[in-house]
Design an enzyme around this catalytic site. Structure first.
Site, PDB file in Angstrom:
ATOM      1  N   LYS A 110      54.347  47.467  52.772  1.00 42.02           N
ATOM      2  CA  LYS A 110      53.476  47.428  53.949  1.00 42.02           C
ATOM      3  C   LYS A 110      54.167  48.090  55.146  1.00 42.02           C
ATOM      4  O   LYS A 110      53.545  48.843  55.888  1.00 42.02           O
ATOM      5  CB  LYS A 110      53.045  46.008  54.261  1.00 42.02           C
ATOM      6  CG  LYS A 110      52.046  45.544  53.209  1.00 42.02           C
ATOM      7  CD  LYS A 110      51.345  44.256  53.518  1.00 42.02           C
ATOM      8  CE  LYS A 110      50.273  43.991  52.470  1.00 42.02           C
ATOM      9  NZ  LYS A 110      50.371  42.683  51.848  1.00 42.02           N
ATOM     10  N   LYS A 189      47.023  52.340  40.531  1.00 36.76           N
ATOM     11  CA  LYS A 189      46.661  50.924  40.420  1.00 36.76           C
ATOM     12  C   LYS A 189      45.383  50.657  41.210  1.00 36.76           C
ATOM     13  O   LYS A 189      45.254  51.102  42.347  1.00 36.76           O
ATOM     14  CB  LYS A 189      47.809  50.068  40.988  1.00 36.76           C
ATOM     15  CG  LYS A 189      47.492  48.587  40.997  1.00 36.76           C
ATOM     16  CD  LYS A 189      48.389  47.776  41.937  1.00 36.76           C
ATOM     17  CE  LYS A 189      47.522  46.787  42.662  1.00 36.76           C
ATOM     18  NZ  LYS A 189      47.962  45.615  43.216  1.00 36.76           N
ATOM     19  N   LYS A 192      42.114  47.374  46.666  1.00 34.50           N
ATOM     20  CA  LYS A 192      41.263  47.538  47.849  1.00 34.50           C
ATOM     21  C   LYS A 192      41.896  48.517  48.826  1.00 34.50           C
ATOM     22  O   LYS A 192      41.214  49.295  49.469  1.00 34.50           O
ATOM     23  CB  LYS A 192      41.096  46.187  48.559  1.00 34.50           C
ATOM     24  CG  LYS A 192      39.989  45.343  48.021  1.00 34.50           C
ATOM     25  CD  LYS A 192      40.197  43.877  48.384  1.00 34.50           C
ATOM     26  CE  LYS A 192      40.915  43.141  47.277  1.00 34.50           C
ATOM     27  NZ  LYS A 192      41.269  41.761  47.522  1.00 34.50           N
TER      28      LYS A 192
HETATM   29  P1  ADP Z   1      44.243  44.244  46.097  1.00 38.87           P
HETATM   30  O1  ADP Z   1      45.427  45.047  45.632  1.00 38.87           O
HETATM   31  O2  ADP Z   1      42.958  44.893  45.729  1.00 38.87           O
HETATM   32  O3  ADP Z   1      44.316  43.899  47.580  1.00 38.87           O
HETATM   33  P2  ADP Z   1      45.009  41.499  45.727  1.00 38.87           P
HETATM   34  O4  ADP Z   1      46.383  41.808  46.222  1.00 38.87           O
HETATM   35  O5  ADP Z   1      44.094  40.707  46.597  1.00 38.87           O
HETATM   36  O6  ADP Z   1      44.305  42.867  45.299  1.00 38.87           O
HETATM   37  O7  ADP Z   1      45.178  40.785  44.335  1.00 38.87           O
HETATM   38  C1  ADP Z   1      44.578  39.568  43.901  1.00 38.87           C
HETATM   39  C2  ADP Z   1      45.025  39.270  42.480  1.00 38.87           C
HETATM   40  O8  ADP Z   1      44.552  40.298  41.595  1.00 38.87           O
HETATM   41  C3  ADP Z   1      46.550  39.226  42.304  1.00 38.87           C
HETATM   42  O9  ADP Z   1      46.897  38.222  41.351  1.00 38.87           O
HETATM   43  C4  ADP Z   1      46.878  40.596  41.756  1.00 38.87           C
HETATM   44  O10 ADP Z   1      48.062  40.597  40.991  1.00 38.87           O
HETATM   45  C5  ADP Z   1      45.650  40.914  40.900  1.00 38.87           C
HETATM   46  N1  ADP Z   1      45.409  42.364  40.862  1.00 38.87           N
HETATM   47  C6  ADP Z   1      45.009  43.146  41.899  1.00 38.87           C
HETATM   48  N2  ADP Z   1      44.861  44.435  41.525  1.00 38.87           N
HETATM   49  C7  ADP Z   1      45.193  44.480  40.203  1.00 38.87           C
HETATM   50  C8  ADP Z   1      45.238  45.530  39.230  1.00 38.87           C
HETATM   51  N3  ADP Z   1      44.897  46.773  39.532  1.00 38.87           N
HETATM   52  N4  ADP Z   1      45.616  45.214  37.975  1.00 38.87           N
HETATM   53  C9  ADP Z   1      45.944  43.933  37.659  1.00 38.87           C
HETATM   54  N5  ADP Z   1      45.913  42.903  38.510  1.00 38.87           N
HETATM   55  C10 ADP Z   1      45.548  43.154  39.784  1.00 38.87           C
END
Ligand code: ADP
Ligand code: TRP
Length: 321
Positions: A110, A189, A192
């Site tokens: 970040k 990956k 969001k």
């Molecule tokens: P984002 O990266 O979209 O902001 P979050 O950080 O809110 O997602 O992640 C919420 C949950 O979903 C966490 O447990 C995270 O490890 C899982 N997660 C998010 N993106 C992925 C992905 N591309 N593949 C596998 N797990 C994911």
């Protein structure tokens, strides 16, 4: 066995969240006593709009229930309804080395993106440790990006136990290797923050457009493609289509004769059907918000009873009794 996980109310649920965290978590509700919560305190480190947080929190509750979280088996609640977790966070901060937090990948990522960090963002892993430890959790199902946070939780718990005597259960992360990193429509990956997501409960036309827009190479349909297993649409199809169907598409792509357009069309259809029942359920739940709020209230009462006991144990161990 106590299973625990959380998800931030930070935006629309996507395939990465669903297959990486939500689906494994929901399946685990059959294996032990599951506690799942909406991490609204954590969302305060990066979202500064109260209305948006309130709305997203409700959306996550609907998502979880629509995707199969069963409130009879699982304790489901909002993080901030158990304020004891912030008190435990303080106890834990005092045994957390600065260096441990400075090494956190998600914090460093970040910062490197130019976000000017607040103290909450730096202390994020300590609050997460409190979330996990306050429920005597054994198993924490998460996607791979959260693994380091769970490892930090273990370090913090061990340090507290060493300092004040055996107090906390040491948790284990659970990461499903086959879905540890679900790719987004650009091959990175899915996240969001990269704008490459396929939403679970989004608009049909927008989802179709995103899937049909996945960029492929310029080989003709007839050409055999021995690297078919690395194709992005095939990888996503494996998540949403029956194994036999996905294998059949992979074989056809490998042999030559299957066009990318047809493959993406199949991906869209399977994705859309995969979530059809959840979509219907979500509409029903959205029309019955009193029920949803009651589920969260019932969950809070159960979660809080455990949290109060563990906090009491930690306060007694550290001479705060
Ligand atoms: P984002 O990266 O979209 O902001 P979050 O950080 O809110 O997602 O992640 C919420 C949950 O979903 C966490 O447990 C995270 O490890 C899982 N997660 C998010 N993106 C992925 C992905 N591309 N593949 C596998 N797990 C994911
Ligand atoms: N940090 C997690 C995420 O962004 C959410 C979270 C907060 C969490 N507390 C937790 C996950 C405790 C597991 C256990 O996805």
């Amino acid at each position: 066995m106590r299973i625990l996980s959380g998800i931030q109310p930070s935006g629309a649920l996507h395939l990465g969240n669903y297959f990486g965290m939500m689906k494994p978590a929901i399946e685990l509700q059959e294996k032990g006593e599951a506690f799942y919560f909406i991490a609204n305190y954590h969302s305060m480190t990066s979202l500064f709009d109260a209305g948006e947080r309130r709305q997203n929190t409700l959306e996550v509750a609907l998502d979880f229930l629509a995707c199969g979280l069963d409130p009879k088996k699982t304790v489901f609640f909002k993080q901030s309804d158990v304020p004891e977790v912030t008190e435990l966070t303080w106890l834990l901060t005092t045994v957390t080395p600065m260096g441990l937090l400075e090494r956190a990948h998600s914090y460093k990522d970040k910062i490197s993106k130019g976000i000017s960090p607040n103290h909450g963002l730096f202390a994020y892993p300590v609050l997460m440790a409190a979330d996990i430890l306050i429920y005597d959790s054994n198993l924490v199902p998460v996607g791979r990006d959260q693994k380091q946070h769970v490892e930090m939780t273990r370090d913090i718990a061990m340090k507290f136990n060493e300092t004040y005597g055996q107090t906390f259960v040491i948790p284990e992360p659970q990461i499903r290797e086959e879905v540890a990193v679900v790719p987004g429509v650009d091959g990175q990956k899915m996240s969001k923050s990269y704008g490459n997501t396929i939403e679970i409960f989004g608009d049909e036309r927008a989802a179709r457009k995103k899937i049909m827009g996945i960029v492929m190479d310029s080989r003709t349909p007839q050409e055999p493609k021995p690297d078919a297993d690395k194709n992005l649409a095939i990888q996503l199809l494996k998540l949403v289509a029956p194994a036999k169907v996905a294998k059949d598409f992979e074989d056809r792509l490998c042999a030559g004769g299957l066009g990318y357009g047809d493959l993406k069309k199949a991906l869209f259809e399977h994705y859309w059907n995969y979530f059809a029942a959840a979509r219907t359920k979500r509409v029903e739940l959205a029309a019955n918000l009193d029920y949803v709020k009651q589920v969260l209230r019932d969950g809070t009462a159960k979660a809080r009873a455990v949290a109060q006991q563990v906090l009491k144990r930690a306060k007694a161990a550290s001479g705060l009794d």
